[in-house]
Write a protein that holds these residues in place. Structure first.
Motif, PDB file in Angstrom:
ATOM      1  N   HIS B  29       0.829  -1.206   0.000  1.00  0.00           N
ATOM      2  CA  HIS B  29       0.000   0.000   0.000  1.00  0.00           C
ATOM      3  C   HIS B  29       0.861   1.253   0.000  1.00  0.00           C
ATOM      4  O   HIS B  29       1.744   1.411   0.845  1.00  0.00           O
ATOM      5  CB  HIS B  29      -0.926   0.013   1.221  1.00  0.00           C
ATOM      6  CG  HIS B  29      -2.063  -0.923   1.093  1.00  0.00           C
ATOM      7  ND1 HIS B  29      -3.008  -1.062   2.089  1.00  0.00           N
ATOM      8  CD2 HIS B  29      -2.445  -1.755   0.092  1.00  0.00           C
ATOM      9  CE1 HIS B  29      -3.908  -1.944   1.712  1.00  0.00           C
ATOM     10  NE2 HIS B  29      -3.579  -2.379   0.505  1.00  0.00           N
ATOM     11  N   ASN B  30       0.589   2.166  -0.922  1.00  0.00           N
ATOM     12  CA  ASN B  30       1.378   3.389  -0.969  1.00  0.00           C
ATOM     13  C   ASN B  30       0.709   4.564  -0.248  1.00  0.00           C
ATOM     14  O   ASN B  30       1.325   5.596  -0.038  1.00  0.00           O
ATOM     15  CB  ASN B  30       1.697   3.777  -2.422  1.00  0.00           C
ATOM     16  CG  ASN B  30       0.447   4.008  -3.243  1.00  0.00           C
ATOM     17  OD1 ASN B  30      -0.652   3.634  -2.853  1.00  0.00           O
ATOM     18  ND2 ASN B  30       0.611   4.633  -4.390  1.00  0.00           N
ATOM     19  N   ARG B  31      -0.541   4.374   0.169  1.00  0.00           N
ATOM     20  CA  ARG B  31      -1.225   5.457   0.881  1.00  0.00           C
ATOM     21  C   ARG B  31      -1.348   5.109   2.359  1.00  0.00           C
ATOM     22  O   ARG B  31      -1.670   3.969   2.710  1.00  0.00           O
ATOM     23  CB  ARG B  31      -2.620   5.687   0.298  1.00  0.00           C
ATOM     24  CG  ARG B  31      -2.584   6.240  -1.109  1.00  0.00           C
ATOM     25  CD  ARG B  31      -3.978   6.521  -1.606  1.00  0.00           C
ATOM     26  NE  ARG B  31      -3.947   7.226  -2.887  1.00  0.00           N
ATOM     27  CZ  ARG B  31      -5.035   7.630  -3.534  1.00  0.00           C
ATOM     28  NH1 ARG B  31      -6.225   7.406  -3.020  1.00  0.00           N
ATOM     29  NH2 ARG B  31      -4.925   8.255  -4.683  1.00  0.00           N
ATOM     30  N   LEU B  32      -1.131   6.097   3.205  1.00  0.00           N
ATOM     31  CA  LEU B  32      -1.199   5.887   4.647  1.00  0.00           C
ATOM     32  C   LEU B  32      -1.923   7.061   5.282  1.00  0.00           C
ATOM     33  O   LEU B  32      -1.671   8.220   4.937  1.00  0.00           O
ATOM     34  CB  LEU B  32       0.214   5.735   5.234  1.00  0.00           C
ATOM     35  CG  LEU B  32       0.334   5.353   6.709  1.00  0.00           C
ATOM     36  CD1 LEU B  32       1.579   4.497   6.936  1.00  0.00           C
ATOM     37  CD2 LEU B  32       0.320   6.551   7.610  1.00  0.00           C
ATOM     38  N   TYR B  33      -2.827   6.759   6.181  1.00  0.00           N
ATOM     39  CA  TYR B  33      -3.680   7.765   6.805  1.00  0.00           C
ATOM     40  C   TYR B  33      -3.555   7.675   8.322  1.00  0.00           C
ATOM     41  O   TYR B  33      -3.435   6.584   8.881  1.00  0.00           O
ATOM     42  CB  TYR B  33      -5.154   7.534   6.455  1.00  0.00           C
ATOM     43  CG  TYR B  33      -5.447   7.308   4.996  1.00  0.00           C
ATOM     44  CD1 TYR B  33      -5.273   6.057   4.426  1.00  0.00           C
ATOM     45  CD2 TYR B  33      -5.930   8.338   4.194  1.00  0.00           C
ATOM     46  CE1 TYR B  33      -5.552   5.828   3.085  1.00  0.00           C
ATOM     47  CE2 TYR B  33      -6.213   8.123   2.853  1.00  0.00           C
ATOM     48  CZ  TYR B  33      -6.026   6.863   2.317  1.00  0.00           C
ATOM     49  OH  TYR B  33      -6.302   6.643   0.991  1.00  0.00           O
ATOM     50  N   TRP B  34      -3.674   8.816   8.972  1.00  0.00           N
ATOM     51  CA  TRP B  34      -3.816   8.868  10.430  1.00  0.00           C
ATOM     52  C   TRP B  34      -5.164   9.492  10.759  1.00  0.00           C
ATOM     53  O   TRP B  34      -5.538  10.505  10.179  1.00  0.00           O
ATOM     54  CB  TRP B  34      -2.714   9.699  11.067  1.00  0.00           C
ATOM     55  CG  TRP B  34      -1.372   9.020  11.135  1.00  0.00           C
ATOM     56  CD1 TRP B  34      -0.307   9.202  10.303  1.00  0.00           C
ATOM     57  CD2 TRP B  34      -0.939   8.078  12.128  1.00  0.00           C
ATOM     58  NE1 TRP B  34       0.746   8.424  10.697  1.00  0.00           N
ATOM     59  CE2 TRP B  34       0.394   7.725  11.819  1.00  0.00           C
ATOM     60  CE3 TRP B  34      -1.534   7.494  13.245  1.00  0.00           C
ATOM     61  CZ2 TRP B  34       1.132   6.828  12.575  1.00  0.00           C
ATOM     62  CZ3 TRP B  34      -0.802   6.599  14.000  1.00  0.00           C
ATOM     63  CH2 TRP B  34       0.517   6.270  13.669  1.00  0.00           C
ATOM     64  N   SER B  94      -4.175   2.096   5.766  1.00  0.00           N
ATOM     65  CA  SER B  94      -3.440   2.156   4.507  1.00  0.00           C
ATOM     66  C   SER B  94      -4.329   1.677   3.373  1.00  0.00           C
ATOM     67  O   SER B  94      -5.309   0.956   3.582  1.00  0.00           O
ATOM     68  CB  SER B  94      -2.147   1.329   4.577  1.00  0.00           C
ATOM     69  OG  SER B  94      -2.408  -0.063   4.629  1.00  0.00           O
ATOM     70  N   SER B  95      -3.985   2.133   2.186  1.00  0.00           N
ATOM     71  CA  SER B  95      -4.715   1.708   1.005  1.00  0.00           C
ATOM     72  C   SER B  95      -3.781   1.778  -0.194  1.00  0.00           C
ATOM     73  O   SER B  95      -2.720   2.408  -0.145  1.00  0.00           O
ATOM     74  CB  SER B  95      -5.954   2.575   0.767  1.00  0.00           C
ATOM     75  OG  SER B  95      -5.598   3.849   0.282  1.00  0.00           O
ATOM     76  N   SER B  96      -4.235   1.144  -1.262  1.00  0.00           N
ATOM     77  CA  SER B  96      -3.525   1.232  -2.522  1.00  0.00           C
ATOM     78  C   SER B  96      -4.161   2.338  -3.349  1.00  0.00           C
ATOM     79  O   SER B  96      -5.362   2.559  -3.281  1.00  0.00           O
ATOM     80  CB  SER B  96      -3.644  -0.099  -3.263  1.00  0.00           C
ATOM     81  OG  SER B  96      -3.332   0.050  -4.623  1.00  0.00           O
ATOM     82  N   SER B  97      -3.380   3.038  -4.129  1.00  0.00           N
ATOM     83  CA  SER B  97      -3.950   4.078  -4.985  1.00  0.00           C
ATOM     84  C   SER B  97      -4.824   3.479  -6.077  1.00  0.00           C
ATOM     85  O   SER B  97      -5.590   4.187  -6.717  1.00  0.00           O
ATOM     86  CB  SER B  97      -2.834   4.922  -5.609  1.00  0.00           C
ATOM     87  OG  SER B  97      -1.918   4.109  -6.302  1.00  0.00           O
ATOM     88  N   MET B  98      -4.747   2.162  -6.248  1.00  0.00           N
ATOM     89  CA  MET B  98      -5.569   1.491  -7.263  1.00  0.00           C
ATOM     90  C   MET B  98      -6.901   1.028  -6.685  1.00  0.00           C
ATOM     91  O   MET B  98      -7.728   0.490  -7.385  1.00  0.00           O
ATOM     92  CB  MET B  98      -4.809   0.274  -7.812  1.00  0.00           C
ATOM     93  CG  MET B  98      -3.454   0.602  -8.373  1.00  0.00           C
ATOM     94  SD  MET B  98      -3.563   1.769  -9.740  1.00  0.00           S
ATOM     95  CE  MET B  98      -4.359   0.745 -10.961  1.00  0.00           C
TER      96      MET B  98
END
Lengths: 111, 113
Positions: B29-34, B94-98
């Motif tokens: 996963h390239n996206r990460l959130y708080w 986290s998530s993938s940009s896809m």
């Protein structure tokens, strides 16, 4: 700012009953997610709905995305005590940058 | 890789101390959130990374808060000079940009006394 509202805020029912909880917004979302969260734990993803009018089933749980992609519902058939938890809906904002969450519906299923 | 991992699970600190939390996302996963969540509320967005770049910060994130993701993998969230109002569950996802789906860790419960 895109906001999500959920109703009811609290729901307490007996085991075996059916229930529906709602997630509403004045904004269009490209997709909506439903999560279930237990106390002291992180939210667990249940389903994602993407297409307006879409219906998805997960065992006794039925999720529907509104035709206009502004609202969603979660219907639970024959609720069980294990369904107890906080049900959250979330949508990806229009910029695809982050997820906006509703305040949740706290469900308690009594044996 | 079994999912998003957060450490510590619980942190009790005295007011005025600094604390740091760590999040290890799902590896691809390239996206990460708080997010921050207080009792009875849904998660509130704090900040978001795509790879190592911090692309968005909420107005909730005061200058006592800082987040980093130096190599585009794990992330840290630091709170300086903690206040009692900082007591909350801090969630990482986290998530993938896809993909539009975000997966959460178990959270870090912070109590400031």
């Amino acid at each position: 700012t895109q906001l999500l509202e959920q109703s009811p805020q609290f729901l307490s029912i007996q085991e075996g009953e059916n229930l529906t909880v709602y997630c509403n917004s004045s904004s269009v979302f490209s997709s909506l997610q439903w999560y279930r969260q237990e106390p002291g734990e992180g939210p667990v993803l249940l389903v994602t709905v993407v297409t307006g009018g879409e219906v998805k089933k997960l065992k006794r749980l039925t999720f529907q995305f509104g035709d206009a992609r502004k609202d969603s519902s979660l219907h639970i058939t024959a609720a069980q005590p294990g369904d107890t938890g906080l049900y959250l809906c979330a949508g990806e904002d229009n910029y695809g940058q982050n997820f906006v969450f509703g305040p949740g519906t706290r469900l308690s299923v009594l044996p | 890789d079994t999912g998003v991992s957060q450490n510590p699970r619980h942190k009790i600190t005295k007011r005025g101390q600094n604390v740091t939390f760590r999040c290890d996302p799902i590896s691809e996963h390239n996206r990460l959130y708080w997010y921050r969540q207080t009792l009875g509320q849904g998660p509130e967005f704090l900040t978001y990374f795509q790879n190592e770049a911090q692309l968005e910060k909420s107005r909730l994130l005061s200058d006592r808060f800082s987040a980093e993701r130096p190599k585009g993998s794990f992330s840290t969230l630091e709170i300086q000079r903690t206040e009692q109002g900082d007591s909350a569950m801090y969630l990482c996802a986290s998530s993938s940009s896809m993909n539009t789906e975000a997966f959460f860790g178990q959270g870090t419960r912070l109590t400031v006394v």
